[in-house]
Design an enzyme around this catalytic site. Structure first.
Site, short mmCIF file in Angstrom:
data_model
loop_
_atom_site.label_atom_id
_atom_site.label_comp_id
_atom_site.label_asym_id
_atom_site.label_seq_id
_atom_site.Cartn_x
_atom_site.Cartn_y
_atom_site.Cartn_z
N GLU A 157 0.94 -1.25 0.01
CA GLU A 157 0.07 0.03 0.11
C GLU A 157 0.88 1.08 0.01
OE1 GLU A 157 -3.11 -0.31 -0.62
OE2 GLU A 157 -3.02 -2.40 -0.39
N ASP A 162 3.75 -3.60 -5.92
CA ASP A 162 4.36 -4.99 -5.72
C ASP A 162 5.68 -4.86 -6.07
OD1 ASP A 162 1.96 -6.36 -5.11
OD2 ASP A 162 2.00 -7.58 -6.72
#
Length: 454
Positions: A309, A393
């Site tokens: 996040e 990611d």
């Protein structure tokens, strides 16, 4: 309603055939995608290697059966919708329903505002009846073929349909009146006013959504200092410069889906962790339901999700997504206004020259005229969202959370089991996130690249 004076002369018949061709190609493409996914599902007999340790074969088989059922129903639904929609266009369905609504109110009024209300009411009933072939196919053929069990007796579906029609009127009636009245008041450039109002409304949501919607999900509190999770999350937040007082946790009421998200900007930015993401919801086992025990992630795995996040925050994905959505809606409204004021579009679907009902214009423009743009825009926006996920990611990988993120993704998947194998083309056109197998493969690729660089 006013039309463009500068529109070149277009044969309404040619416009009708063009809309029918676009409708045909759009539905055929969706059917092809669904068929590709169905074939992929048929060939996926064994559990994929990366997930073999977390998916029992019987669960995989059950998910595969459900996916086959869903794809075949989707194909059948598109075939029915294509045939019926082509017939509606060719035989002038919308002028017929509009004329029926006008004749119903003829003894009382001829105002477009009230005729539109009756038109939407008749249309809602028709749409409910139109769903019957798909419902019959699902309940009488697919459930027998795939062994799924009927949830309700037949009369319950009839009762649900009646309730849906009533509830639809509660929502659609005021919305219809608002649309027709707004267009009549705002005039020729109503679509630009709509865009400005939507832009203002979304900015309002940026500031107040956490305070309006979160109470419906649960109670939101700042991550309590002194807890083991606070100390673990603080490490990654200190690495990236994210303030710990903007990390929140939601104690959910009934939600079971494990999630965390980044939201907002400037002083309103926040990372929100659902308690369902925590192992056993962060509570003693004695306070849990039996199905909740063992679900969730360990603290290091939660930190890996937080790192993901933070990747969204560092990359400015919130700003970029907001700008893209505003631009997309502006282009949609400009094209909408262009087609909405085209008199030949109304003649193409069967209306007499000079008859341009506002609510019908909304339907035929959104459903037929804008299909090519909306299809392309949807594909590009989904591609961009998946690109954001890969970037987040990659950020977590650079922070050293590759293995933990992979284990977290697999645990989340194990907690919410679904069919993991998707056709690449189907996924590109329908998924906001990369599939679990794609994300695991991407982390593996990043590990290999880092190894060879070292």
């Amino acid at each position: 309603m006013v039309s463009y004076d500068t529109w070149p002369k277009i044969d309404p018949r040619i416009l009708l055939y063009l809309m029918m061709v676009v409708l045909f190609l759009d539905h055929i493409w969706e059917i092809i995608l669904a068929k590709r996914q169905q074939l992929t599902c048929l060939n996926a007999i064994m559990v994929p290697d990366p997930l073999r340790d977390i998916i029992p074969p019987e669960i995989f088989h059950r998910a595969r059966v459900y996916e086959l059922h869903k794809m075949e129903l989707f194909i059948w639904k598109n075939i029915i919708d294509l045939i019926v929609s082509l017939l509606e266009l060719y035989f002038g369905f919308y002028p017929f329903v509009w004329g029926l609504a006008a004749s119903t109110l003829a003894p009382l009024t001829g105002r477009e505002l009230w005729i539109s209300l009756i038109f939407v009411f008749y249309l809602t009933i028709y749409i409910s009846l139109r769903c019957l072939p798909v419902l019959i196919y699902d309940k009488c053929i697919l459930e027998l073929r795939y062994g799924t069990q009927r949830r309700f007796p037949c009369y319950m579906y009839l009762l649900i349909g009646v309730v849906c029609i009533i509830l639809a009127q509660i929502i659609l009636a005021p919305l219809t009146l608002l649309i027709v009245f707004s267009v009549q008041i705002m005039g020729f450039f109503f679509f630009l006013y709509f865009w400005l109002m939507w832009a203002g409304f979304t900015l309002f949501l940026v500031f107040f959504l956490p305070y309006l919607c979160v109470p419906c999900i649960g109670v939101q509190r700042r991550l309590p200092p002194g807890s083991p999770l606070y100390a673990d999350v603080q490490v990654v937040c200190d690495q990236t410069g994210f303030p710990m007082n903007r990390v929140f946790i939601i104690r959910t009421k009934s939600m079971q889906y494990s999630n965390a998200y980044f939201y907002g900007s400037c002083c309103l930015k926040r990372i929100v962790i659902f308690d369902t993401l925590l192992l056993n919801k962060g509570q003693p086992v004695t306070q849990l339901q039996p199905y909740e025990i063992g679900r969730g992630l360990t603290n290091p795995q939660v930190v890996a999700v937080v790192a993901h996040e933070l990747g969204h925050w560092k990359s400015g994905h919130f700003y970029k997504a907001t700008f893209i959505m505003k631009l997309h809606f502006l282009l949609t409204m400009v094209l909408f206004g262009l087609f909405f004021h085209c008199p030949y579009l109304y003649e193409a679907v069967g209306f007499a020259p000079g008859v341009w009902p506002i609510i019908v214009g909304f339907l035929i423009v959104l459903r037929f005229a804008l299909t090519p743009y909306l299809t392309l825009a949807n594909f590009l926006m989904l591609w961009n969202l998946r690109r954001f996920e890969y970037a987040a990611d990659r950020f977590a990988h650079r922070l050293g959370y590759s293995l933990l993120l992979r284990s977290a993704l697999m645990k989340i998947y194990a907690d919410h089991m679904s069919f993991p194998v998707y056709d690449t083309c189907y996924a590109r056109w329908h998924h906001t996130h990369p599939t679990i197998l794609q994300r695991l493969a991407y982390q593996q690729k990043l590990d290999e690249e880092a190894y060879f660089r070292a």
